[in-house]
Scaffold this motif. Structure first.
Motif, mmCIF file in Angstrom:
data_model
loop_
_atom_site.group_PDB
_atom_site.id
_atom_site.type_symbol
_atom_site.label_atom_id
_atom_site.label_comp_id
_atom_site.label_asym_id
_atom_site.label_seq_id
_atom_site.Cartn_x
_atom_site.Cartn_y
_atom_site.Cartn_z
ATOM 1 N N GLY A 53 0.782 -1.226 0.000
ATOM 2 C CA GLY A 53 0.000 0.000 0.000
ATOM 3 C C GLY A 53 0.818 1.282 0.000
ATOM 4 N N ARG A 56 -0.337 5.167 -0.369
ATOM 5 C CA ARG A 56 -1.773 5.318 -0.103
ATOM 6 C C ARG A 56 -2.000 5.791 1.332
ATOM 7 N NH1 ARG A 56 -4.515 2.703 -4.242
ATOM 8 N NH2 ARG A 56 -3.388 1.002 -5.204
ATOM 9 N N ASN A 142 -9.277 10.090 -2.720
ATOM 10 C CA ASN A 142 -8.433 9.888 -3.904
ATOM 11 C C ASN A 142 -7.080 9.279 -3.567
ATOM 12 O OD1 ASN A 142 -10.370 10.839 -5.659
ATOM 13 N ND2 ASN A 142 -9.594 12.935 -5.647
ATOM 14 N N TRP A 145 -7.316 3.338 -0.949
ATOM 15 C CA TRP A 145 -7.737 2.212 -1.789
ATOM 16 C C TRP A 145 -9.156 2.489 -2.274
ATOM 17 C CZ3 TRP A 145 -4.839 -1.835 -3.408
ATOM 18 C CH2 TRP A 145 -3.619 -2.076 -2.759
ATOM 19 N N GLN A 146 -9.482 2.032 -3.481
ATOM 20 C CA GLN A 146 -10.778 2.332 -4.091
ATOM 21 C C GLN A 146 -11.955 1.636 -3.404
ATOM 22 O OE1 GLN A 146 -10.761 1.974 -8.397
ATOM 23 N NE2 GLN A 146 -8.760 2.958 -8.525
ATOM 24 N N MET A 167 -11.268 -7.446 -5.504
ATOM 25 C CA MET A 167 -10.609 -6.434 -6.314
ATOM 26 C C MET A 167 -10.559 -6.896 -7.772
ATOM 27 S SD MET A 167 -10.150 -4.183 -4.004
ATOM 28 C CE MET A 167 -9.104 -2.944 -4.758
ATOM 29 N N ASP A 170 -6.750 -5.435 -12.077
ATOM 30 C CA ASP A 170 -5.695 -4.419 -11.994
ATOM 31 C C ASP A 170 -5.230 -4.182 -10.554
ATOM 32 O OD1 ASP A 170 -7.784 -2.952 -10.857
ATOM 33 O OD2 ASP A 170 -7.707 -1.340 -12.345
ATOM 34 N N ASN A 171 -5.856 -4.869 -9.581
ATOM 35 C CA ASN A 171 -5.548 -4.729 -8.149
ATOM 36 C C ASN A 171 -5.790 -3.315 -7.636
ATOM 37 O OD1 ASN A 171 -4.741 -7.458 -7.765
ATOM 38 N ND2 ASN A 171 -2.778 -6.965 -8.692
ATOM 39 N N GLU A 172 -6.549 -2.526 -8.362
ATOM 40 C CA GLU A 172 -6.856 -1.148 -7.988
ATOM 41 C C GLU A 172 -8.360 -0.952 -7.819
ATOM 42 O OE1 GLU A 172 -4.658 1.429 -7.515
ATOM 43 O OE2 GLU A 172 -2.928 0.156 -7.918
ATOM 44 N N ALA A 173 -9.103 -1.262 -8.874
ATOM 45 C CA ALA A 173 -10.553 -1.075 -8.881
ATOM 46 C C ALA A 173 -11.236 -2.192 -8.096
ATOM 47 C CB ALA A 173 -11.072 -1.033 -10.317
#
Length: 180
Positions: A53, A56, A142, A145-146, A167, A170-173
């Motif tokens: 992370g 973040r 922002n 994490w999403q 998740m 992309d391991n983001e969205a």
């Protein structure tokens, strides 16, 4: 040393991993500290400087070591990441959440969530986290994490959280978020 079920080649101590519905999750504890400053309710979060992370804004917390209890892990992690000393009696359970990272299963986590009142304690930045107070109505979404908007508002409102987050590749969205 034991091996984590479902995560080939990953060493783990007993109690550091659990299997839920055939999927391995690292056991972690997260603690959200609160205070009232100038009449405004604030939560302590931190900019992650190293490790999982990095870059973040995250809650204080981390993995549960060996046979350590989730409460003891929360107390230890808060001290390590902010310098704030809590006792087990200061920490209140706030629920559970799992994160599945299908593209990176070694990142899967099952978290015990906790809250605590920080009173007038002042956090101190460390090597891993740069802690900072945020008003609960102006979080830095922002920079987080999403998945946060799916469950953090309930926790901030004092509701117990029972959530499962999957998740995206992309391991983001966030692919899916189920709150009960």
């Amino acid at each position: 040393m034991a091996r984590a079920t479902g995560v080939p080649g990953t060493p783990a101590l007993p109690g550091e991993w659990q299997t839920i519905d055939g999927i391995a999750y690292r056991n972690v504890a997260l603690c959200f500290l609160f205070r009232v400053h100038d009449g405004v309710r604030e939560v302590l979060l931190g900019l992650k400087r190293t490790g999982f992370g990095t870059g973040r804004v995250v809650a204080l917390g981390g993995k549960i070591d060996g046979q350590e209890s989730a409460v003891d892990a929360a107390v230890r992690e808060v001290a390590e990441e902010s310098g704030i000393q809590l006792s087990a009696a200061d920490v209140r359970s706030a629920g559970r959440i799992t994160w599945s990272f299908p593209a990176q299963p070694g990142w899967n986590m099952a978290a015990h969530l906790f809250t605590a009142d920080a009173g007038n304690a002042l956090p101190v930045a460390g090597e891993e986290i740069e802690p900072r107070w945020y008003t609960v109505d102006a979080l830095p979404w922002n920079g987080m994490w999403q998945d946060g908007p799916h469950w953090i508002p309930a926790l901030l409102d004092g509701h117990p959280v029972d959530a499962r987050i999957v998740m995206a590749p992309d391991n983001e969205a966030v692919d899916s978020a189920v709150l009960e």
